[in-house]
Design a protein around this motif. Structure first.
Motif, PDB file in Angstrom:
ATOM      1  N   THR A 212      -4.451   7.596  -3.380  1.00  0.00           N
ATOM      2  CA  THR A 212      -3.103   7.679  -2.791  1.00  0.00           C
ATOM      3  C   THR A 212      -2.003   7.753  -3.859  1.00  0.00           C
ATOM      4  O   THR A 212      -0.849   8.017  -3.541  1.00  0.00           O
ATOM      5  CB  THR A 212      -2.803   6.464  -1.886  1.00  0.00           C
TER       6      THR A 212
ATOM      7  N   ASN B  30      -7.876   2.672  -3.234  1.00  0.00           N
ATOM      8  CA  ASN B  30      -6.537   3.239  -3.009  1.00  0.00           C
ATOM      9  C   ASN B  30      -6.094   4.229  -4.094  1.00  0.00           C
ATOM     10  O   ASN B  30      -4.997   4.785  -4.003  1.00  0.00           O
ATOM     11  CB  ASN B  30      -5.490   2.117  -2.863  1.00  0.00           C
TER      12      ASN B  30
ATOM     13  N   SER C 158       1.903   4.489  -3.123  1.00  0.00           N
ATOM     14  CA  SER C 158       1.734   5.927  -2.877  1.00  0.00           C
ATOM     15  C   SER C 158       3.076   6.660  -2.789  1.00  0.00           C
ATOM     16  O   SER C 158       3.130   7.817  -2.375  1.00  0.00           O
ATOM     17  CB  SER C 158       0.918   6.138  -1.609  1.00  0.00           C
TER      18      SER C 158
ATOM     19  N   ALA D 205       0.854  -1.207   0.000  1.00  0.00           N
ATOM     20  CA  ALA D 205       0.000   0.000   0.000  1.00  0.00           C
ATOM     21  C   ALA D 205       0.886   1.252   0.000  1.00  0.00           C
ATOM     22  O   ALA D 205       0.621   2.216  -0.733  1.00  0.00           O
ATOM     23  CB  ALA D 205      -0.916  -0.016   1.208  1.00  0.00           C
TER      24      ALA D 205
END
Ligand code: NAD
Length: 412
Positions: free
Chosen positions: A303, A300, A281, A277
Protein backbone atom coordinates in the motif's frame (compact mmCIF):
# COMPACT_ATOMS: atom_id res chain seq x y z
CA UNK A 1 11.62 -15.96 7.75
CA UNK A 2 12.87 -14.33 10.99
CA UNK A 3 10.92 -15.36 14.06
CA UNK A 4 12.04 -12.72 16.52
CA UNK A 5 12.94 -9.05 16.55
CA UNK A 6 16.56 -9.89 17.36
CA UNK A 7 16.74 -12.40 14.49
CA UNK A 8 15.20 -9.80 12.25
CA UNK A 9 17.98 -7.28 13.04
CA UNK A 10 20.54 -10.06 12.56
CA UNK A 11 19.35 -10.55 8.97
CA UNK A 12 20.91 -7.15 8.20
CA UNK A 13 24.00 -7.74 10.37
CA UNK A 14 24.75 -11.03 8.62
CA UNK A 15 24.18 -9.52 5.19
CA UNK A 16 26.84 -6.89 5.92
CA UNK A 17 29.21 -9.52 7.39
CA UNK A 18 28.90 -11.59 4.19
CA UNK A 19 29.63 -8.57 2.02
CA UNK A 20 32.69 -7.78 4.12
CA UNK A 21 33.82 -11.39 4.30
CA UNK A 22 34.42 -10.96 8.05
CA UNK A 23 36.22 -13.80 9.80
CA UNK A 24 34.15 -16.31 11.79
CA UNK A 25 35.68 -15.33 15.18
CA UNK A 26 34.32 -11.78 14.93
CA UNK A 27 30.94 -12.97 13.66
CA UNK A 28 30.59 -15.27 16.69
CA UNK A 29 31.31 -12.38 19.06
CA UNK A 30 28.65 -10.06 17.62
CA UNK A 31 26.00 -12.74 17.06
CA UNK A 32 25.03 -12.74 20.76
CA UNK A 33 24.72 -9.86 23.25
CA UNK A 34 27.54 -9.45 25.78
CA UNK A 35 25.19 -9.20 28.76
CA UNK A 36 21.43 -9.49 29.36
CA UNK A 37 19.89 -8.40 32.63
CA UNK A 38 16.31 -9.37 33.43
CA UNK A 39 15.12 -7.97 36.77
CA UNK A 40 12.07 -7.77 38.97
CA UNK A 41 10.86 -4.17 39.36
CA UNK A 42 8.60 -4.04 42.42
CA UNK A 43 6.84 -0.90 43.73
CA UNK A 44 4.18 0.09 46.24
CA UNK A 45 1.17 1.30 44.25
CA UNK A 46 -0.81 4.35 45.36
CA UNK A 47 -3.42 2.10 47.00
CA UNK A 48 -0.72 0.40 49.11
CA UNK A 49 -0.67 -2.87 47.13
CA UNK A 50 2.54 -4.24 45.60
CA UNK A 51 2.97 -4.13 41.82
CA UNK A 52 5.74 -6.03 40.10
CA UNK A 53 7.06 -5.45 36.57
CA UNK A 54 9.82 -7.03 34.45
CA UNK A 55 12.74 -4.81 33.50
CA UNK A 56 15.56 -5.51 31.05
CA UNK A 57 18.95 -4.08 30.16
CA UNK A 58 20.85 -5.65 27.28
CA UNK A 59 24.44 -4.74 26.46
CA UNK A 60 25.13 -5.94 22.95
CA UNK A 61 28.75 -5.07 22.16
CA UNK A 62 31.16 -2.77 23.99
CA UNK A 63 34.31 -3.04 21.88
CA UNK A 64 34.23 0.68 20.96
CA UNK A 65 33.32 2.25 24.30
CA UNK A 66 30.83 2.26 27.18
CA UNK A 67 27.45 0.79 26.33
CA UNK A 68 24.83 3.35 25.31
CA UNK A 69 21.12 3.09 24.69
CA UNK A 70 17.63 4.24 25.51
CA UNK A 71 15.10 3.11 28.09
CA UNK A 72 11.61 2.22 26.84
CA UNK A 73 8.34 1.80 28.75
CA UNK A 74 5.77 -0.15 26.75
CA UNK A 75 3.25 -2.95 27.41
CA UNK A 76 4.71 -5.08 24.58
CA UNK A 77 8.39 -4.61 25.45
CA UNK A 78 10.18 -7.89 26.11
CA UNK A 79 13.71 -9.23 26.27
CA UNK A 80 13.79 -10.10 22.57
CA UNK A 81 12.80 -6.57 21.53
CA UNK A 82 15.40 -5.04 23.85
CA UNK A 83 18.08 -7.38 22.44
CA UNK A 84 17.26 -6.25 18.91
CA UNK A 85 17.27 -2.58 19.86
CA UNK A 86 20.61 -3.02 21.68
CA UNK A 87 22.15 -4.52 18.56
CA UNK A 88 20.91 -1.59 16.45
CA UNK A 89 22.72 0.74 18.86
CA UNK A 90 26.03 -1.08 18.33
CA UNK A 91 25.92 -0.47 14.57
CA UNK A 92 24.50 3.05 14.89
CA UNK A 93 27.22 4.25 17.28
CA UNK A 94 29.89 2.75 15.05
CA UNK A 95 28.42 4.29 11.88
CA UNK A 96 28.32 7.72 13.54
CA UNK A 97 31.79 7.12 14.96
CA UNK A 98 30.74 8.06 18.49
CA UNK A 99 32.76 6.15 21.14
CA UNK A 100 30.02 3.87 22.47
CA UNK A 101 28.90 0.29 22.31
CA UNK A 102 25.26 -0.71 21.94
CA UNK A 103 22.71 -1.25 24.71
CA UNK A 104 18.99 -0.86 25.38
CA UNK A 105 16.65 -1.04 28.34
CA UNK A 106 12.96 -1.56 28.77
CA UNK A 107 10.23 -2.22 31.30
CA UNK A 108 7.05 -4.07 30.33
CA UNK A 109 4.35 -1.64 31.45
CA UNK A 110 1.68 0.74 30.26
CA UNK A 111 2.75 4.17 31.56
CA UNK A 112 -0.77 5.55 31.03
CA UNK A 113 -2.02 3.14 33.72
CA UNK A 114 0.37 4.52 36.39
CA UNK A 115 0.29 7.75 38.40
CA UNK A 116 3.33 10.06 38.24
CA UNK A 117 4.41 8.84 41.69
CA UNK A 118 4.12 5.20 40.61
CA UNK A 119 6.10 5.91 37.44
CA UNK A 120 8.83 7.54 39.52
CA UNK A 121 8.89 4.53 41.88
CA UNK A 122 9.19 2.14 38.90
CA UNK A 123 12.08 4.18 37.50
CA UNK A 124 13.93 4.25 40.83
CA UNK A 125 13.31 0.55 41.47
CA UNK A 126 14.59 -0.37 37.99
CA UNK A 127 17.65 1.89 38.30
CA UNK A 128 18.54 0.34 41.66
CA UNK A 129 18.12 -3.15 40.22
CA UNK A 130 20.53 -2.53 37.33
CA UNK A 131 22.88 -0.11 39.14
CA UNK A 132 25.73 -2.65 39.21
CA UNK A 133 25.99 -2.75 35.41
CA UNK A 134 25.47 0.94 34.53
CA UNK A 135 27.64 4.02 35.06
CA UNK A 136 29.28 6.90 33.17
CA UNK A 137 32.07 4.64 31.85
CA UNK A 138 30.07 1.42 31.82
CA UNK A 139 26.57 1.91 30.37
CA UNK A 140 24.76 5.21 29.77
CA UNK A 141 20.95 5.41 29.49
CA UNK A 142 18.78 7.81 27.44
CA UNK A 143 15.10 8.48 26.64
CA UNK A 144 13.14 6.28 24.22
CA UNK A 145 9.47 5.44 23.74
CA UNK A 146 7.36 6.77 26.65
CA UNK A 147 10.33 8.09 28.61
CA UNK A 148 11.56 11.67 28.71
CA UNK A 149 13.80 14.17 30.52
CA UNK A 150 11.76 13.83 33.72
CA UNK A 151 12.34 10.05 33.78
CA UNK A 152 16.05 10.59 33.04
CA UNK A 153 16.25 12.96 36.03
CA UNK A 154 14.90 10.18 38.28
CA UNK A 155 17.42 7.69 36.85
CA UNK A 156 20.24 10.13 37.51
CA UNK A 157 19.09 10.79 41.07
CA UNK A 158 18.61 7.11 41.94
CA UNK A 159 22.05 6.22 40.57
CA UNK A 160 23.75 9.27 42.12
CA UNK A 161 22.31 8.52 45.54
CA UNK A 162 24.49 5.37 45.52
CA UNK A 163 27.50 6.46 43.47
CA UNK A 164 27.70 10.22 44.14
CA UNK A 165 27.01 13.01 41.62
CA UNK A 166 26.88 11.15 38.27
CA UNK A 167 25.07 13.13 35.57
CA UNK A 168 26.95 11.20 32.85
CA UNK A 169 25.12 7.95 33.70
CA UNK A 170 22.21 9.18 31.61
CA UNK A 171 21.62 11.60 28.73
CA UNK A 172 18.50 13.49 27.69
CA UNK A 173 18.32 14.97 31.21
CA UNK A 174 16.61 18.21 32.19
CA UNK A 175 18.87 21.22 31.46
CA UNK A 176 19.21 22.00 35.16
CA UNK A 177 20.66 18.57 35.88
CA UNK A 178 23.35 18.62 33.21
CA UNK A 179 21.18 18.27 30.12
CA UNK A 180 22.31 19.98 26.94
CA UNK A 181 20.34 22.46 24.82
CA UNK A 182 19.36 20.87 21.50
CA UNK A 183 19.15 17.25 22.72
CA UNK A 184 15.33 17.11 22.86
CA UNK A 185 15.02 18.05 19.18
CA UNK A 186 18.19 16.24 18.06
CA UNK A 187 16.65 13.02 16.79
CA UNK A 188 13.99 14.86 14.76
CA UNK A 189 16.56 17.38 13.51
CA UNK A 190 18.76 14.51 12.41
CA UNK A 191 15.87 12.81 10.59
CA UNK A 192 15.32 15.99 8.58
CA UNK A 193 19.04 16.47 7.87
CA UNK A 194 19.39 12.91 6.62
CA UNK A 195 16.21 13.22 4.52
CA UNK A 196 17.54 16.43 2.96
CA UNK A 197 20.97 14.86 2.31
CA UNK A 198 19.39 11.86 0.58
CA UNK A 199 17.14 14.03 -1.57
CA UNK A 200 20.10 16.22 -2.45
CA UNK A 201 22.16 13.15 -3.49
CA UNK A 202 19.22 12.25 -5.74
CA UNK A 203 19.24 15.74 -7.26
CA UNK A 204 16.17 16.97 -5.36
CA UNK A 205 15.45 19.50 -2.65
CA UNK A 206 13.52 18.98 0.60
CA UNK A 207 11.57 22.15 0.00
CA UNK A 208 8.21 21.40 -1.63
CA UNK A 209 8.40 17.61 -1.07
CA UNK A 210 5.33 15.95 0.43
CA UNK A 211 6.13 14.12 3.68
CA UNK A 212 3.98 11.69 5.68
CA UNK A 213 5.08 11.08 9.28
CA UNK A 214 3.82 8.21 11.44
CA UNK A 215 4.35 9.07 15.13
CA UNK A 216 3.79 12.32 16.95
CA UNK A 217 6.11 11.80 19.91
CA UNK A 218 9.54 13.25 20.53
CA UNK A 219 10.92 12.18 17.16
CA UNK A 220 7.87 12.64 14.92
CA UNK A 221 6.76 16.03 16.14
CA UNK A 222 10.22 17.63 16.01
CA UNK A 223 10.87 16.12 12.58
CA UNK A 224 7.55 17.56 11.37
CA UNK A 225 8.25 20.98 12.82
CA UNK A 226 11.80 21.25 11.46
CA UNK A 227 10.90 19.83 8.03
CA UNK A 228 8.01 22.28 7.72
CA UNK A 229 10.33 25.16 8.67
CA UNK A 230 12.58 24.03 5.81
CA UNK A 231 9.75 24.17 3.28
CA UNK A 232 8.56 20.55 3.18
CA UNK A 233 4.80 19.89 3.09
CA UNK A 234 3.65 17.58 5.88
CA UNK A 235 0.58 16.04 4.21
CA UNK A 236 -0.13 13.52 6.98
CA UNK A 237 0.89 12.83 10.58
CA UNK A 238 -0.38 10.31 13.15
CA UNK A 239 -0.13 9.03 16.69
CA UNK A 240 -1.47 5.84 18.25
CA UNK A 241 -5.07 7.08 17.85
CA UNK A 242 -4.84 7.75 14.10
CA UNK A 243 -3.79 10.78 12.11
CA UNK A 244 -4.65 13.98 10.28
CA UNK A 245 -4.23 14.48 6.55
CA UNK A 246 -4.11 17.76 4.62
CA UNK A 247 -3.14 17.42 0.91
CA UNK A 248 -1.85 21.03 0.77
CA UNK A 249 0.30 20.54 3.89
CA UNK A 250 -0.48 20.78 7.62
CA UNK A 251 0.21 24.03 9.47
CA UNK A 252 2.52 22.20 11.90
CA UNK A 253 3.13 25.19 14.18
CA UNK A 254 -0.66 25.71 14.37
CA UNK A 255 -1.20 22.02 15.13
CA UNK A 256 1.44 22.03 17.86
CA UNK A 257 -0.22 25.04 19.45
CA UNK A 258 -3.48 23.05 19.69
CA UNK A 259 -2.08 19.96 21.41
CA UNK A 260 -1.56 19.76 25.15
CA UNK A 261 0.39 16.86 26.70
CA UNK A 262 -1.89 13.84 26.38
CA UNK A 263 -4.01 15.22 23.51
CA UNK A 264 -4.63 12.58 20.83
CA UNK A 265 -4.63 13.52 17.16
CA UNK A 266 -8.04 11.94 16.63
CA UNK A 267 -9.39 14.71 18.91
CA UNK A 268 -7.80 17.62 17.03
CA UNK A 269 -9.77 19.53 14.44
CA UNK A 270 -7.20 19.71 11.61
CA UNK A 271 -7.76 18.36 8.07
CA UNK A 272 -9.24 14.88 7.64
CA UNK A 273 -8.99 12.01 10.11
CA UNK A 274 -7.14 8.93 8.78
CA UNK A 275 -6.39 5.60 10.40
CA UNK A 276 -2.73 4.57 10.69
CA UNK A 277 -3.24 2.07 7.85
CA UNK A 278 -4.61 4.86 5.65
CA UNK A 279 -1.81 7.20 6.66
CA UNK A 280 0.89 4.80 5.49
CA UNK A 281 -0.76 4.65 2.06
CA UNK A 282 -1.14 8.42 1.55
CA UNK A 283 0.32 9.82 -1.65
CA UNK A 284 3.67 11.50 -0.87
CA UNK A 285 7.31 11.55 -1.89
CA UNK A 286 8.75 10.69 1.55
CA UNK A 287 7.28 8.42 4.20
CA UNK A 288 8.80 8.75 7.68
CA UNK A 289 7.77 6.02 10.13
CA UNK A 290 8.58 7.50 13.58
CA UNK A 291 6.54 5.30 15.94
CA UNK A 292 7.36 1.65 16.55
CA UNK A 293 9.07 -1.33 14.92
CA UNK A 294 7.59 -3.33 12.04
CA UNK A 295 5.03 -0.63 11.13
CA UNK A 296 5.60 -1.59 7.49
CA UNK A 297 5.56 -5.34 7.03
CA UNK A 298 4.69 -7.95 4.45
CA UNK A 299 0.97 -7.32 5.07
CA UNK A 300 0.86 -3.61 4.21
CA UNK A 301 3.99 -2.89 2.17
CA UNK A 302 2.07 -3.01 -1.10
CA UNK A 303 0.00 0.00 0.00
CA UNK A 304 3.04 2.31 0.34
CA UNK A 305 3.05 5.05 -2.32
CA UNK A 306 6.20 6.95 -1.34
CA UNK A 307 9.40 6.68 -3.35
CA UNK A 308 11.64 7.26 -0.31
CA UNK A 309 11.28 5.89 3.24
CA UNK A 310 13.33 7.41 6.05
CA UNK A 311 13.36 5.17 9.12
CA UNK A 312 13.00 7.59 12.03
CA UNK A 313 11.81 4.80 14.33
CA UNK A 314 13.98 1.79 15.09
CA UNK A 315 13.34 -1.10 12.69
CA UNK A 316 10.01 0.20 11.36
CA UNK A 317 10.37 -1.86 8.16
CA UNK A 318 10.46 -5.66 8.46
CA UNK A 319 13.05 -7.54 6.35
CA UNK A 320 10.24 -8.95 4.14
CA UNK A 321 8.87 -5.46 3.50
CA UNK A 322 12.41 -4.17 2.94
CA UNK A 323 12.92 -6.74 0.18
CA UNK A 324 9.57 -5.86 -1.43
CA UNK A 325 10.40 -2.14 -1.33
CA UNK A 326 13.79 -2.74 -2.96
CA UNK A 327 12.09 -4.74 -5.69
CA UNK A 328 9.62 -1.90 -6.26
CA UNK A 329 12.42 0.69 -6.50
CA UNK A 330 11.64 2.40 -3.19
CA UNK A 331 14.78 3.67 -1.46
CA UNK A 332 15.00 3.13 2.32
CA UNK A 333 17.29 5.23 4.53
CA UNK A 334 18.10 2.92 7.48
CA UNK A 335 17.30 3.66 11.10
CA UNK A 336 20.93 3.39 12.17
CA UNK A 337 21.59 6.61 10.28
CA UNK A 338 18.15 8.25 10.10
CA UNK A 339 17.55 8.46 13.86
CA UNK A 340 21.20 8.72 14.90
CA UNK A 341 20.84 12.40 15.77
CA UNK A 342 19.66 11.19 19.18
CA UNK A 343 22.75 9.24 20.16
CA UNK A 344 25.02 11.85 18.59
CA UNK A 345 23.40 14.54 20.75
CA UNK A 346 23.70 12.19 23.71
CA UNK A 347 27.42 11.89 23.01
CA UNK A 348 27.74 15.69 23.21
CA UNK A 349 25.80 15.73 26.49
CA UNK A 350 27.98 12.94 27.94
CA UNK A 351 31.22 14.75 27.02
CA UNK A 352 29.80 17.97 28.45
CA UNK A 353 29.04 16.17 31.75
CA UNK A 354 32.46 14.49 31.93
CA UNK A 355 34.31 17.75 31.28
CA UNK A 356 31.81 19.98 33.15
CA UNK A 357 31.88 22.32 30.14
CA UNK A 358 28.64 23.81 28.81
CA UNK A 359 27.83 23.82 25.11
CA UNK A 360 25.67 26.41 23.38
CA UNK A 361 22.72 25.27 21.27
CA UNK A 362 24.43 26.69 18.17
CA UNK A 363 27.55 24.58 18.81
CA UNK A 364 25.37 21.55 19.43
CA UNK A 365 23.38 21.89 16.20
CA UNK A 366 26.45 22.65 14.12
CA UNK A 367 28.34 19.59 15.42
CA UNK A 368 25.22 17.44 15.06
CA UNK A 369 24.88 18.29 11.39
CA UNK A 370 28.61 17.71 10.81
CA UNK A 371 28.53 14.23 12.38
CA UNK A 372 25.41 13.26 10.42
CA UNK A 373 26.75 14.63 7.17
CA UNK A 374 30.01 12.70 7.58
CA UNK A 375 28.15 9.47 8.32
CA UNK A 376 25.75 10.03 5.42
CA UNK A 377 28.60 10.58 2.94
CA UNK A 378 30.47 7.49 4.19
CA UNK A 379 27.32 5.38 3.78
CA UNK A 380 26.47 6.88 0.38
CA UNK A 381 30.00 6.33 -0.97
CA UNK A 382 29.92 2.71 0.17
CA UNK A 383 26.50 2.30 -1.48
CA UNK A 384 27.89 3.53 -4.79
CA UNK A 385 31.26 1.73 -4.59
CA UNK A 386 29.80 -1.66 -3.67
CA UNK A 387 26.45 -1.44 -5.45
CA UNK A 388 24.57 -2.35 -2.26
CA UNK A 389 21.44 -0.77 -0.78
CA UNK A 390 21.80 1.99 1.81
CA UNK A 391 21.07 -0.29 4.75
CA UNK A 392 23.73 -2.82 3.79
CA UNK A 393 26.18 0.02 3.15
CA UNK A 394 25.46 1.54 6.59
CA UNK A 395 25.87 -1.80 8.36
CA UNK A 396 29.09 -2.46 6.46
CA UNK A 397 30.60 0.81 7.70
CA UNK A 398 29.51 0.06 11.27
CA UNK A 399 30.61 -3.56 11.12
CA UNK A 400 34.07 -2.63 9.80
CA UNK A 401 34.63 -0.32 12.78
CA UNK A 402 33.35 -2.77 15.41
CA UNK A 403 35.36 -5.63 13.89
CA UNK A 404 38.52 -3.52 13.88
CA UNK A 405 38.04 -2.58 17.55
CA UNK A 406 37.45 -6.24 18.41
CA UNK A 407 40.69 -7.24 16.65
CA UNK A 408 42.76 -4.37 18.09
CA UNK A 409 41.64 -5.25 21.61
CA UNK A 410 42.66 -8.86 21.04
CA UNK A 411 39.12 -10.12 21.58
CA UNK A 412 39.13 -12.19 18.39
P1 NAD B 1 7.45 8.70 21.93
O1 NAD B 1 6.95 7.81 23.01
O2 NAD B 1 7.81 10.10 22.29
O3 NAD B 1 6.39 8.76 20.72
C1 NAD B 1 5.92 7.61 20.08
C2 NAD B 1 4.80 8.05 19.13
O4 NAD B 1 4.35 6.90 18.39
C3 NAD B 1 3.56 8.61 19.84
O5 NAD B 1 3.03 9.67 19.09
C4 NAD B 1 2.61 7.41 19.84
O6 NAD B 1 1.24 7.82 19.94
C5 NAD B 1 2.92 6.82 18.49
N1 NAD B 1 2.51 5.41 18.39
C6 NAD B 1 2.64 4.46 19.32
N2 NAD B 1 2.12 3.31 18.86
C7 NAD B 1 1.67 3.56 17.60
C8 NAD B 1 1.02 2.78 16.62
N3 NAD B 1 0.75 1.49 16.85
N4 NAD B 1 0.71 3.36 15.44
C9 NAD B 1 0.99 4.67 15.23
N5 NAD B 1 1.60 5.46 16.11
C10 NAD B 1 1.93 4.91 17.30
O7 NAD B 1 8.70 7.94 21.29
P2 NAD B 1 9.91 8.58 20.48
O8 NAD B 1 10.98 8.89 21.45
O9 NAD B 1 9.40 9.61 19.56
O10 NAD B 1 10.42 7.31 19.66
C11 NAD B 1 9.82 6.92 18.43
C12 NAD B 1 10.74 5.95 17.71
O11 NAD B 1 12.02 6.56 17.50
C13 NAD B 1 11.05 4.65 18.45
O12 NAD B 1 11.26 3.61 17.52
C14 NAD B 1 12.37 4.96 19.16
O13 NAD B 1 13.10 3.79 19.48
C15 NAD B 1 13.04 5.76 18.08
N6 NAD B 1 14.13 6.65 18.54
C16 NAD B 1 13.90 7.60 19.48
C17 NAD B 1 14.94 8.44 19.88
C18 NAD B 1 14.75 9.57 20.85
O14 NAD B 1 15.69 10.39 20.99
N7 NAD B 1 13.62 9.71 21.50
C19 NAD B 1 16.22 8.26 19.32
C20 NAD B 1 16.42 7.28 18.35
C21 NAD B 1 15.35 6.47 17.98
Amino acid sequence: MPVSFYDSVNVYVERAARQLDVEEDVRILVAEPYRQVDVQVPIHADDGSVLSFRGYRVQHNGARGPFKGGLRYHPHTDLDEVRGLASLMTWKCALLDVPFGGAKGGITLDPAALSPRELESVTRSYTNAISGVIGPNLDVLAPDVNTDARVMGWVMDAYSSRAGWSPAVVTGKPLNLGGIPGRVEATGRGVVAVTAATLSALGKSLSGQRLVIQGFGNVGRHAAQIAAEQGAKIVGISDVSGGRAVPEGIDVAGLLAKVEPGTLLKEVDVGDFVTNAELLSLECEVLIPAALENAIDAGNVATVRASLIVEAANHPVSPEADAALAEGGVMVVPDILANAGGVTGSYFEWTSNLTEFRWSEEQFNQQLLEFLDRAFRTMWDRHLERGVDLRTAAYMVGFDRVAEAVRLRGLA
